[in-house]
Design an enzyme around this catalytic site. Structure first.
Site, mmCIF file in Angstrom:
data_model
loop_
_atom_site.group_PDB
_atom_site.id
_atom_site.type_symbol
_atom_site.label_atom_id
_atom_site.label_comp_id
_atom_site.label_asym_id
_atom_site.label_seq_id
_atom_site.Cartn_x
_atom_site.Cartn_y
_atom_site.Cartn_z
ATOM 1 N N HIS A 125 0.816 -1.218 0.080
ATOM 2 C CA HIS A 125 -0.050 -0.047 -0.097
ATOM 3 C C HIS A 125 0.796 1.161 -0.214
ATOM 4 O O HIS A 125 0.323 2.448 -0.327
ATOM 5 C CB HIS A 125 -1.012 -0.015 1.242
ATOM 6 C CG HIS A 125 -0.622 0.284 2.367
ATOM 7 N ND1 HIS A 125 -0.160 -0.612 3.474
ATOM 8 C CD2 HIS A 125 -0.013 1.313 3.278
ATOM 9 C CE1 HIS A 125 0.351 -0.046 4.366
ATOM 10 N NE2 HIS A 125 0.264 1.033 4.315
ATOM 11 N N ASP A 155 0.152 -7.665 1.255
ATOM 12 C CA ASP A 155 0.710 -6.261 1.555
ATOM 13 C C ASP A 155 2.052 -5.806 1.616
ATOM 14 O O ASP A 155 2.428 -5.135 2.401
ATOM 15 C CB ASP A 155 -0.096 -5.445 2.804
ATOM 16 C CG ASP A 155 -0.029 -4.039 2.958
ATOM 17 O OD1 ASP A 155 0.184 -3.474 1.622
ATOM 18 O OD2 ASP A 155 0.081 -3.510 4.102
ATOM 19 N N SER A 171 4.695 2.422 7.969
ATOM 20 C CA SER A 171 4.354 1.254 7.163
ATOM 21 C C SER A 171 5.517 0.786 6.262
ATOM 22 O O SER A 171 6.137 1.768 5.620
ATOM 23 C CB SER A 171 3.553 1.641 6.060
ATOM 24 O OG SER A 171 1.984 1.649 6.865
#
Length: 361
Positions: free
Chosen positions: A107, A137, A213
């Site tokens: 992402h 992911d 992230s």
């Protein structure tokens, strides 16, 4: 006579000793001794606490000094269709090979038009997305440079709840931010963007924010044991990381094939309950079974003879009772390699071999 005197002298000495024992001066001396002992004990305890804190601090700083050079800020740009411009964003990543291979989240780099990475030494290097896997992911980015600092990958199967962990990343654009915590739980499941389950996810209370992230979660030996991927907004101390063993498999697939190959049966299924007697007779772990709801007539399961209403009992002899167990089994199965499936149909058990196809991305 002498014996009597000796006896009397002994009693007199004992009496004088008792008088001295309970004299104000003796009590004061006793209190002083006791106070000194209490103070010494407190000092020893405080010293031990300080030593423990120092040991913890040394462990964290040692890990940061070792791993931080391999942690990068990933700056991206995405085309904005609405305003016909570009939107900028950032995330984190960790270098896993000296020739520029970087592990991050899907992402972070999904649908980007531009990627560059910034190292802790200030260098900004152009990069490109080598491959991505929305189901876990995870993504691999290739920076156009050699001789880069590399992080060591650990083994997430050895993790224990309560183990100390350290997260390093670039939350809100603040590069090289460090947070610490413990492993709160293991074996969590998260839904990927395509609905597939990401298995064995690590839950931690290490503080994460937007921008973390793709950054590494490391143990106290400086080994990457997970890739930070998600947090629960409006909740404190609940964050998640993809286990590094999953990441290793995904990286291997992306680097070798440019995609993650996944097998599929071509069926839809549901879980239905069974009686305790049926559970015992079928050797199931739970009082439920996986029942086929529909079958793709162009899929591998239909070609093998699977039909609507069939109950899947086992895959290669391994009993299954839930959809998650079915997904977990075929999730990493090589497309084209046969699976012996035990089926219950109208009270009769039999086996078929399904040759799984490959999911088209």
């Amino acid at each position: 006579m002498n014996n009597k005197m000796n006896g009397g002298t002994k009693r007199l000495l004992e009496l004088l000793s008792q008088i001295h024992k309970f004299s104000p001066q003796a009590e004061r001396q006793t209190r002083e001794v006791n106070n000194r002992e209490v103070n010494n004990k407190k000092e020893r305890e405080e010293k031990n606490e300080v030593e423990l804190l120092d040991a913890y601090s040394r462990a964290v700083t040692s890990v940061v000094e070792r791993v931080e050079p391999s942690v990068v800020a990933i700056n991206i740009a995405r085309k904005d269709v609405t305003f016909q411009g570009e939107l900028e964003g950032s995330g984190s990543g960790v270098i896993i090979a000296p020739d520029g291979f970087i592990l991050t989240n899907n992402h972070v780099v999904e649908n980007v038009s531009k990627v560059e990475v910034r190292l802790t030494d200030g260098r900004v290097i152009p990069a490109q997305v080598l491959g991505a896997d929305p189901s876990t992911d995870l993504a691999v980015v290739r920076a156009m440079a050699d001789g880069l600092p590399v992080a060591e990958l650990g083994d997430s199967s050895e993790l224990r709840v309560g183990q100390l962990v350290i997260a390093i990343g670039n939350p809100l654009g603040f590069q090289g931010t460090v947070s610490t915590g413990v492993i709160s739980a293991l074996g969590r499941s998260l839904k990927g963007r395509d609905g597939r389950l990401i298995e064995d996810v690590i839950q931690t209370d290490a503080a994460l924010n937007p921008g973390n992230s793709g950054g590494p979660l490391v143990d106290t030996r400086g080994r990457v044991i997970g890739i930070n991927t998600a947090m629960i907004f409006m909740a404190h101390g609940i964050s998640f990381a993809i286990p590094v063993n999953t990441a290793k498999w995904v990286v291997g697939e992306l680097v070798t094939h440019g995609r993650v190959r996944r097998a599929y049966f071509g069926i839809s299924a549901q879980v239905v309950p069974v009686t305790r007697y049926q559970q015992d007779q079928l050797g199931l772990k739970a009082p439920m079974v996986v029942q086929v709801v529909s079958v793709d007539k162009d899929g591998p399961a239909f070609a093998a003879g699977v039909r609507e209403g069939d109950i899947l009992i086992a895959l290669n002899g391994q009993r299954i009772s839930t959809i998650n167990e079915l997904h977990r089994f075929i999730g990493r199965w090589q497309p084209g390699a046969g699976i012996d499936v035990t089926i219950l149909r109208r009270g009769r058990l039999f086996e078929v071999e399904i040759i799984p196809g490959e999911v088209n991305h």
